[in-house]
Design a protein around this motif. Sequence first.
Motif, PDB file in Angstrom:
ATOM      1  N   GLU A  57       0.853  -1.425   0.047  1.00  0.00           N
ATOM      2  CA  GLU A  57       0.198  -0.052  -0.023  1.00  0.00           C
ATOM      3  C   GLU A  57       0.981   1.257  -0.013  1.00  0.00           C
ATOM      4  O   GLU A  57       0.687   2.147  -0.723  1.00  0.00           O
ATOM      5  N   ALA A  58       1.745   1.322   0.646  1.00  0.00           N
ATOM      6  CA  ALA A  58       2.836   2.604   0.741  1.00  0.00           C
ATOM      7  C   ALA A  58       3.552   2.618  -0.479  1.00  0.00           C
ATOM      8  O   ALA A  58       3.601   3.721  -1.035  1.00  0.00           O
ATOM      9  N   ALA A  59       3.817   1.643  -1.004  1.00  0.00           N
ATOM     10  CA  ALA A  59       4.657   1.732  -2.488  1.00  0.00           C
ATOM     11  C   ALA A  59       3.942   2.121  -3.563  1.00  0.00           C
ATOM     12  O   ALA A  59       4.221   2.789  -4.290  1.00  0.00           O
ATOM     13  N   GLU A  60       2.716   1.405  -3.607  1.00  0.00           N
ATOM     14  CA  GLU A  60       1.669   2.019  -4.568  1.00  0.00           C
ATOM     15  C   GLU A  60       1.083   3.220  -4.404  1.00  0.00           C
ATOM     16  O   GLU A  60       0.944   4.382  -5.383  1.00  0.00           O
ATOM     17  N   GLY A  61       0.797   4.018  -3.304  1.00  0.00           N
ATOM     18  CA  GLY A  61       0.670   5.163  -2.946  1.00  0.00           C
ATOM     19  C   GLY A  61       1.677   6.112  -3.249  1.00  0.00           C
ATOM     20  O   GLY A  61       1.450   7.351  -3.938  1.00  0.00           O
ATOM     21  N   PHE A  62       2.766   5.669  -2.924  1.00  0.00           N
ATOM     22  CA  PHE A  62       4.226   6.708  -3.332  1.00  0.00           C
ATOM     23  C   PHE A  62       4.364   6.686  -5.102  1.00  0.00           C
ATOM     24  O   PHE A  62       4.655   7.894  -5.516  1.00  0.00           O
ATOM     25  N   ALA A  63       4.153   5.488  -5.626  1.00  0.00           N
ATOM     26  CA  ALA A  63       4.212   5.565  -7.089  1.00  0.00           C
ATOM     27  C   ALA A  63       3.108   6.283  -7.637  1.00  0.00           C
ATOM     28  O   ALA A  63       3.339   7.080  -8.642  1.00  0.00           O
ATOM     29  N   ALA A  64       1.932   6.494  -7.180  1.00  0.00           N
ATOM     30  CA  ALA A  64       0.799   7.094  -7.519  1.00  0.00           C
ATOM     31  C   ALA A  64       0.939   8.833  -7.512  1.00  0.00           C
ATOM     32  O   ALA A  64       0.473   9.632  -8.296  1.00  0.00           O
ATOM     33  N   ALA A  97       7.279  22.649   8.753  1.00  0.00           N
ATOM     34  CA  ALA A  97       7.572  21.471   7.847  1.00  0.00           C
ATOM     35  C   ALA A  97       6.554  20.329   8.077  1.00  0.00           C
ATOM     36  O   ALA A  97       6.187  19.811   7.020  1.00  0.00           O
ATOM     37  N   ALA A  98       6.371  20.127   9.342  1.00  0.00           N
ATOM     38  CA  ALA A  98       5.102  18.829   9.709  1.00  0.00           C
ATOM     39  C   ALA A  98       3.794  19.389   8.799  1.00  0.00           C
ATOM     40  O   ALA A  98       3.157  18.504   8.131  1.00  0.00           O
ATOM     41  N   ALA A  99       3.454  20.672   8.872  1.00  0.00           N
ATOM     42  CA  ALA A  99       2.116  21.169   8.448  1.00  0.00           C
ATOM     43  C   ALA A  99       2.310  20.967   6.762  1.00  0.00           C
ATOM     44  O   ALA A  99       1.152  20.796   6.210  1.00  0.00           O
ATOM     45  N   ARG A 103      -0.295  18.859   4.364  1.00  0.00           N
ATOM     46  CA  ARG A 103      -1.068  19.440   3.393  1.00  0.00           C
ATOM     47  C   ARG A 103      -0.635  18.514   2.145  1.00  0.00           C
ATOM     48  O   ARG A 103      -1.456  18.426   1.231  1.00  0.00           O
ATOM     49  N   ALA A 104       0.635  18.088   1.944  1.00  0.00           N
ATOM     50  CA  ALA A 104       1.092  17.667   0.799  1.00  0.00           C
ATOM     51  C   ALA A 104       0.152  16.002   0.909  1.00  0.00           C
ATOM     52  O   ALA A 104      -0.187  15.516  -0.397  1.00  0.00           O
ATOM     53  N   HIS A 105       0.202  15.486   1.741  1.00  0.00           N
ATOM     54  CA  HIS A 105      -0.460  14.019   1.914  1.00  0.00           C
ATOM     55  C   HIS A 105      -1.905  14.221   1.578  1.00  0.00           C
ATOM     56  O   HIS A 105      -2.472  13.384   0.883  1.00  0.00           O
ATOM     57  N   ASP A 106      -2.476  15.537   2.156  1.00  0.00           N
ATOM     58  CA  ASP A 106      -3.738  15.696   1.950  1.00  0.00           C
ATOM     59  C   ASP A 106      -4.365  15.799   0.440  1.00  0.00           C
ATOM     60  O   ASP A 106      -5.178  15.426  -0.070  1.00  0.00           O
ATOM     61  N   ARG A 107      -3.334  16.599  -0.187  1.00  0.00           N
ATOM     62  CA  ARG A 107      -3.449  17.118  -1.684  1.00  0.00           C
ATOM     63  C   ARG A 107      -3.457  15.790  -2.201  1.00  0.00           C
ATOM     64  O   ARG A 107      -3.925  15.360  -3.430  1.00  0.00           O
ATOM     65  N   ALA A 109      -3.806  12.616  -1.749  1.00  0.00           N
ATOM     66  CA  ALA A 109      -4.315  11.641  -1.079  1.00  0.00           C
ATOM     67  C   ALA A 109      -4.881  10.373  -2.288  1.00  0.00           C
ATOM     68  O   ALA A 109      -5.506  10.711  -3.031  1.00  0.00           O
ATOM     69  N   SER A 110      -4.568   9.323  -1.795  1.00  0.00           N
ATOM     70  CA  SER A 110      -5.056   8.257  -2.643  1.00  0.00           C
ATOM     71  C   SER A 110      -6.220   7.638  -2.268  1.00  0.00           C
ATOM     72  O   SER A 110      -6.444   7.192  -1.004  1.00  0.00           O
ATOM     73  N   ARG A 111      -7.311   7.770  -2.917  1.00  0.00           N
ATOM     74  CA  ARG A 111      -8.667   7.216  -2.431  1.00  0.00           C
ATOM     75  C   ARG A 111      -8.980   6.210  -3.170  1.00  0.00           C
ATOM     76  O   ARG A 111     -10.264   5.517  -3.082  1.00  0.00           O
ATOM     77  N   ASP A 112      -8.117   5.246  -3.502  1.00  0.00           N
ATOM     78  CA  ASP A 112      -8.191   3.914  -3.967  1.00  0.00           C
ATOM     79  C   ASP A 112      -8.723   2.826  -2.927  1.00  0.00           C
ATOM     80  O   ASP A 112      -7.793   2.520  -2.088  1.00  0.00           O
ATOM     81  N   GLY A 113      -9.948   2.416  -2.989  1.00  0.00           N
ATOM     82  CA  GLY A 113     -10.442   1.672  -1.935  1.00  0.00           C
ATOM     83  C   GLY A 113     -10.538   2.398  -0.652  1.00  0.00           C
ATOM     84  O   GLY A 113     -10.581   1.620   0.324  1.00  0.00           O
ATOM     85  N   GLY A 114     -10.588   3.774  -0.449  1.00  0.00           N
ATOM     86  CA  GLY A 114     -11.020   4.568   0.574  1.00  0.00           C
ATOM     87  C   GLY A 114      -9.475   4.692   1.316  1.00  0.00           C
ATOM     88  O   GLY A 114      -9.537   5.379   2.061  1.00  0.00           O
ATOM     89  N   ARG A 115      -8.327   4.228   0.843  1.00  0.00           N
ATOM     90  CA  ARG A 115      -7.129   4.462   1.537  1.00  0.00           C
ATOM     91  C   ARG A 115      -6.587   5.798   1.066  1.00  0.00           C
ATOM     92  O   ARG A 115      -6.677   6.106   0.050  1.00  0.00           O
ATOM     93  N   ARG A 116      -5.616   6.525   1.909  1.00  0.00           N
ATOM     94  CA  ARG A 116      -5.175   7.574   1.902  1.00  0.00           C
ATOM     95  C   ARG A 116      -3.542   7.677   2.148  1.00  0.00           C
ATOM     96  O   ARG A 116      -3.269   6.726   2.965  1.00  0.00           O
ATOM     97  N   LEU A 117      -2.858   8.510   1.430  1.00  0.00           N
ATOM     98  CA  LEU A 117      -1.374   8.357   1.864  1.00  0.00           C
ATOM     99  C   LEU A 117      -1.220   8.984   3.413  1.00  0.00           C
ATOM    100  O   LEU A 117      -0.105   8.741   3.898  1.00  0.00           O
ATOM    101  N   ASP A 118      -2.199   9.732   3.745  1.00  0.00           N
ATOM    102  CA  ASP A 118      -2.095  10.181   5.231  1.00  0.00           C
ATOM    103  C   ASP A 118      -2.614   9.038   6.303  1.00  0.00           C
ATOM    104  O   ASP A 118      -2.948   9.535   7.490  1.00  0.00           O
ATOM    105  N   ASP A 119      -2.933   7.785   5.781  1.00  0.00           N
ATOM    106  CA  ASP A 119      -3.640   6.755   6.331  1.00  0.00           C
ATOM    107  C   ASP A 119      -2.611   6.625   7.653  1.00  0.00           C
ATOM    108  O   ASP A 119      -1.297   6.253   7.567  1.00  0.00           O
ATOM    109  N   PRO A 120      -2.824   6.634   9.135  1.00  0.00           N
ATOM    110  CA  PRO A 120      -1.909   6.381   9.946  1.00  0.00           C
ATOM    111  C   PRO A 120      -1.131   5.205   9.988  1.00  0.00           C
ATOM    112  O   PRO A 120       0.118   5.109  10.412  1.00  0.00           O
ATOM    113  N   ARG A 121      -1.942   4.251   9.327  1.00  0.00           N
ATOM    114  CA  ARG A 121      -0.997   2.871   9.284  1.00  0.00           C
ATOM    115  C   ARG A 121      -0.089   2.897   8.374  1.00  0.00           C
ATOM    116  O   ARG A 121       1.236   2.380   8.699  1.00  0.00           O
ATOM    117  N   LEU A 122      -0.052   3.751   7.361  1.00  0.00           N
ATOM    118  CA  LEU A 122       1.060   3.654   6.269  1.00  0.00           C
ATOM    119  C   LEU A 122       2.016   4.741   6.967  1.00  0.00           C
ATOM    120  O   LEU A 122       3.341   4.483   6.876  1.00  0.00           O
TER     121      LEU A 122
END
Length: 294
Positions: A57-64, A97-99, A103-107, A109-122
């Motif tokens: 999931e992390a690799a696919e989000g990063f690639a996308a 820097a953290a903000a 913001r970058a993660h939010d912009r 965001a990968s919504r494939d299957g409801g998953r996002r780059l800022d998913d706390p698990r990832l």
Amino acid sequence: MVDGRLAVVAPAPGAQGAVPADPGLFGPTSVTWRVHADPLMAVGGLRALLLQSLHPEAAEGFAAHSRYRDEPWSRLVRTADFVALTTFGSTEQVLRAAAHVRRAHDRAASRDGGRRLDDPRLLLWVHCCLVDSMLHVVRRGGLRLDAAEADRYVAEQVRVAALLGVDPAHVPDDVAGLRGYLLDSRASLRLCPAAREAVAVVLAPPLPALLEYATPARAGWSSLVGTAFASLPGWARALFPAPWRAAAAVAPPAAVTSSLRALRLAGHGVQALVPALRGSPHEREARRRLGLAG
């Protein structure tokens, strides 16, 4: 804590009303300063990228959502800069820097299957890979940290994960917890196609023609990546293609340790000869801000 993130409080005014120098998130007495000022940080960062790539999931989000194919070097530099800034920057710089990352993660965001780059698990996976890699590489390379200091480093790094949106209660705060988390994650790891492509870019990023053909830059980079790969735990190396595993198998653990120690000594030697290379710009600025020597 604010919205699941750890609040960073600016230094309070002193007895005479003067505001003391701002140590930022950690300060010069932290273990984080010692680890992140080490010459082996580059190897630790490469090891972290290789380990992070094993989470599909992390690799696919990063690639996308990353431009690493077009800008591989700038992506690596931005990552290193973020680590240095959160380590040595002022409170305001760290929060900014953290903000920016949130913001970058939010912009993106990968919504494939409801998953996002800022998913706390990832975010937790990426965080733990980085912390484990930095600590493993610098200790194996010769930085003297006892068990209590290693635990302190892991605990200190919880602050960064919290700033990026991970609940601190879910972040390992000692070495045993960190190792347990990585081992518990093994069942869900594999080298997916997106990860294979990203790893290939890490292996052989494009170089300017002058560097490619007139300097040993390519061989030097390959050596760094090879050492980083060989320093991975055996269970992680086993998930990579056979040629990689075969190359790493040639080097016994003692040889990998010797390579890391040699790289660290060489790094210290270069820093001694070239003052401008003694630490990152953020570290040098932090020392000026705090009135520290060096």
